[in-house]
Design a protein around this motif. Sequence first.
Motif, PDB file in Angstrom:
ATOM      1  N   THR A 186       0.797  -1.233   0.000  1.00  0.00           N
ATOM      2  CA  THR A 186       0.000   0.000   0.000  1.00  0.00           C
ATOM      3  C   THR A 186       0.828   1.281   0.000  1.00  0.00           C
ATOM      4  O   THR A 186       0.281   2.362  -0.252  1.00  0.00           O
ATOM      5  N   ARG A 187       2.145   1.202   0.264  1.00  0.00           N
ATOM      6  CA  ARG A 187       2.962   2.417   0.389  1.00  0.00           C
ATOM      7  C   ARG A 187       4.086   2.472  -0.638  1.00  0.00           C
ATOM      8  O   ARG A 187       5.120   3.110  -0.406  1.00  0.00           O
ATOM      9  N   PHE A 188       3.871   1.839  -1.776  1.00  0.00           N
ATOM     10  CA  PHE A 188       4.893   1.827  -2.821  1.00  0.00           C
ATOM     11  C   PHE A 188       5.098   3.203  -3.450  1.00  0.00           C
ATOM     12  O   PHE A 188       6.105   3.438  -4.116  1.00  0.00           O
ATOM     13  N   ARG A 205       6.422  -1.594  -6.050  1.00  0.00           N
ATOM     14  CA  ARG A 205       5.045  -2.092  -6.016  1.00  0.00           C
ATOM     15  C   ARG A 205       5.017  -3.578  -6.360  1.00  0.00           C
ATOM     16  O   ARG A 205       5.420  -3.971  -7.449  1.00  0.00           O
ATOM     17  N   PRO A 206       4.525  -4.429  -5.460  1.00  0.00           N
ATOM     18  CA  PRO A 206       4.348  -5.837  -5.826  1.00  0.00           C
ATOM     19  C   PRO A 206       3.274  -5.952  -6.906  1.00  0.00           C
ATOM     20  O   PRO A 206       2.344  -5.140  -6.972  1.00  0.00           O
ATOM     21  N   ASP A 207       3.376  -6.972  -7.735  1.00  0.00           N
ATOM     22  CA  ASP A 207       2.329  -7.215  -8.723  1.00  0.00           C
ATOM     23  C   ASP A 207       1.145  -7.943  -8.105  1.00  0.00           C
ATOM     24  O   ASP A 207       0.022  -7.831  -8.600  1.00  0.00           O
ATOM     25  N   PHE A 208       1.395  -8.669  -7.034  1.00  0.00           N
ATOM     26  CA  PHE A 208       0.364  -9.393  -6.296  1.00  0.00           C
ATOM     27  C   PHE A 208       0.809  -9.461  -4.833  1.00  0.00           C
ATOM     28  O   PHE A 208       1.999  -9.358  -4.533  1.00  0.00           O
ATOM     29  N   ALA A 209      -0.152  -9.663  -3.941  1.00  0.00           N
ATOM     30  CA  ALA A 209       0.182  -9.798  -2.525  1.00  0.00           C
ATOM     31  C   ALA A 209      -0.623 -10.937  -1.915  1.00  0.00           C
ATOM     32  O   ALA A 209      -1.804 -11.114  -2.232  1.00  0.00           O
ATOM     33  N   GLY A 210       0.019 -11.699  -1.048  1.00  0.00           N
ATOM     34  CA  GLY A 210      -0.645 -12.715  -0.251  1.00  0.00           C
ATOM     35  C   GLY A 210      -0.371 -12.442   1.218  1.00  0.00           C
ATOM     36  O   GLY A 210       0.796 -12.375   1.628  1.00  0.00           O
ATOM     37  N   LEU A 211      -1.424 -12.247   2.004  1.00  0.00           N
ATOM     38  CA  LEU A 211      -1.275 -11.948   3.426  1.00  0.00           C
ATOM     39  C   LEU A 211      -1.932 -13.069   4.212  1.00  0.00           C
ATOM     40  O   LEU A 211      -3.160 -13.232   4.171  1.00  0.00           O
ATOM     41  N   MET A 212      -1.120 -13.838   4.924  1.00  0.00           N
ATOM     42  CA  MET A 212      -1.608 -14.978   5.679  1.00  0.00           C
ATOM     43  C   MET A 212      -1.632 -14.651   7.172  1.00  0.00           C
ATOM     44  O   MET A 212      -0.619 -14.235   7.735  1.00  0.00           O
ATOM     45  N   HIS A 249      -5.141   3.035   4.767  1.00  0.00           N
ATOM     46  CA  HIS A 249      -4.268   3.682   3.784  1.00  0.00           C
ATOM     47  C   HIS A 249      -4.152   2.847   2.513  1.00  0.00           C
ATOM     48  O   HIS A 249      -3.053   2.647   1.990  1.00  0.00           O
ATOM     49  N   VAL A 250      -5.274   2.393   1.999  1.00  0.00           N
ATOM     50  CA  VAL A 250      -5.271   1.583   0.779  1.00  0.00           C
ATOM     51  C   VAL A 250      -5.419   2.510  -0.428  1.00  0.00           C
ATOM     52  O   VAL A 250      -6.447   3.163  -0.584  1.00  0.00           O
ATOM     53  N   PRO A 251      -4.409   2.579  -1.289  1.00  0.00           N
ATOM     54  CA  PRO A 251      -4.522   3.451  -2.464  1.00  0.00           C
ATOM     55  C   PRO A 251      -5.363   2.812  -3.559  1.00  0.00           C
ATOM     56  O   PRO A 251      -5.594   1.600  -3.564  1.00  0.00           O
ATOM     57  N   ALA A 252      -5.791   3.620  -4.508  1.00  0.00           N
ATOM     58  CA  ALA A 252      -6.658   3.140  -5.578  1.00  0.00           C
ATOM     59  C   ALA A 252      -5.938   2.218  -6.545  1.00  0.00           C
ATOM     60  O   ALA A 252      -6.597   1.508  -7.324  1.00  0.00           O
ATOM     61  N   ASP A 253      -4.609   2.211  -6.509  1.00  0.00           N
ATOM     62  CA  ASP A 253      -3.849   1.390  -7.451  1.00  0.00           C
ATOM     63  C   ASP A 253      -3.092   0.261  -6.752  1.00  0.00           C
ATOM     64  O   ASP A 253      -2.054  -0.203  -7.233  1.00  0.00           O
ATOM     65  N   SER A 254      -3.618  -0.202  -5.618  1.00  0.00           N
ATOM     66  CA  SER A 254      -3.006  -1.368  -4.965  1.00  0.00           C
ATOM     67  C   SER A 254      -3.102  -2.588  -5.867  1.00  0.00           C
ATOM     68  O   SER A 254      -4.066  -2.732  -6.629  1.00  0.00           O
ATOM     69  N   PRO A 255      -2.136  -3.495  -5.782  1.00  0.00           N
ATOM     70  CA  PRO A 255      -2.202  -4.722  -6.579  1.00  0.00           C
ATOM     71  C   PRO A 255      -3.249  -5.684  -6.020  1.00  0.00           C
ATOM     72  O   PRO A 255      -3.765  -5.478  -4.915  1.00  0.00           O
ATOM     73  N   SER A 323      -2.584  -8.015 -12.468  1.00  0.00           N
ATOM     74  CA  SER A 323      -2.251  -6.764 -11.794  1.00  0.00           C
ATOM     75  C   SER A 323      -2.536  -5.603 -12.729  1.00  0.00           C
ATOM     76  O   SER A 323      -1.990  -5.547 -13.838  1.00  0.00           O
ATOM     77  N   PRO A 324      -3.423  -4.677 -12.343  1.00  0.00           N
ATOM     78  CA  PRO A 324      -3.768  -3.565 -13.254  1.00  0.00           C
ATOM     79  C   PRO A 324      -2.562  -2.678 -13.534  1.00  0.00           C
ATOM     80  O   PRO A 324      -1.677  -2.515 -12.704  1.00  0.00           O
TER      81      PRO A 324
END
Length: 326
Positions: A186-188, A205-212, A249-255, A323-324
């Motif tokens: 979110t802070r790239f 900026r990651p192209d994808f994220a996995g949060l476990m 703090h989630v931006p509109a262009d998060s992956p 990823s957009p």
Amino acid sequence: MTAPRLPRRALLALGAGAVIAPAVARAQTISAVSAPFEVRPLWPGAAPGGEAVTVQEQVVLRNPNGDPNDTAFVHVRDPWIMLRRPTRPNGAAILMIPGGGYQRVAVSKAGGPIDARLAEMGYTVFVMDYRLPGDGWAAGPAVALQDAQRAIRIVRSRAVELGFDPNRVAVAGFSAGGHVAGMLTTRFAQDAYAPIDAIDRLPTRPDFAGLMFPVVTLMPPYAHGPSARALVGADPSEAARSVWSIERHVPADSPPVFIASAADDRVVPVENSLMLWQALRARTLPSELHVFEQGGHGLVQTDSSSAPAWMSLFDAFLKRARSPKV
């Protein structure tokens, strides 16, 4: 922001509940990793902002009589990144960020079953160590983000060499490592440190994220106490808590983001995952949430002989998600 496109114990070790064993002297004799692993420092010299740091780094056994590779790194001064190469690369890479409640980093230079299974799936896997906010670094709560941004840049810098697409780089974070990964996701748009070499021209900026089973919010009543205290102190203001609460703090262009947690997690409440998913959904961002009825902190399953259920779901998500462009 416009950026260039470019077994049970082991599961629990990734989480925030790692316990430092007292046998420090014995743990410090643990040898460096052997093939097929490769370990390199994150920074070409001393990590930035360490002028006031006086702590001494330690490597400790999480269980004094347990597996010598079941380690935690305490008072990290020289963070590193480990590479595990797949036998049959699928063209994508994953940067893994382990947990430890921001008190330690539950990681081993000898790897573990999670990175091994991901490599079996074809992913080029990197596992990172990172510095901790309570050790006097100038960046304070952002110090782990500095290391994560540096790490993902290093990953992308090796794409041609290792044969993966620099536009197919995912981050996977576990517990407090999920908070680090969430900040990276979110802070790239904000560079956490001044560039030091050519690698720092690459995007974070990651192209994808996995949060476990991730730490997400610092707001009561669902904040993970140890992580919150490490980041903002014992009696922080609401404003300080808000700054480091990812869901705010989630931006509109998060992956695209994949989230997996257990309803019976007694360490990091599942509401952390729900809050982040709701924030992503409010932004109409690609996201997927899996809440398992059982599994606790670590998403531990009773059948330790098979891959964790979240892993195949994450693999499927990475294969179909797009990823957009940003």
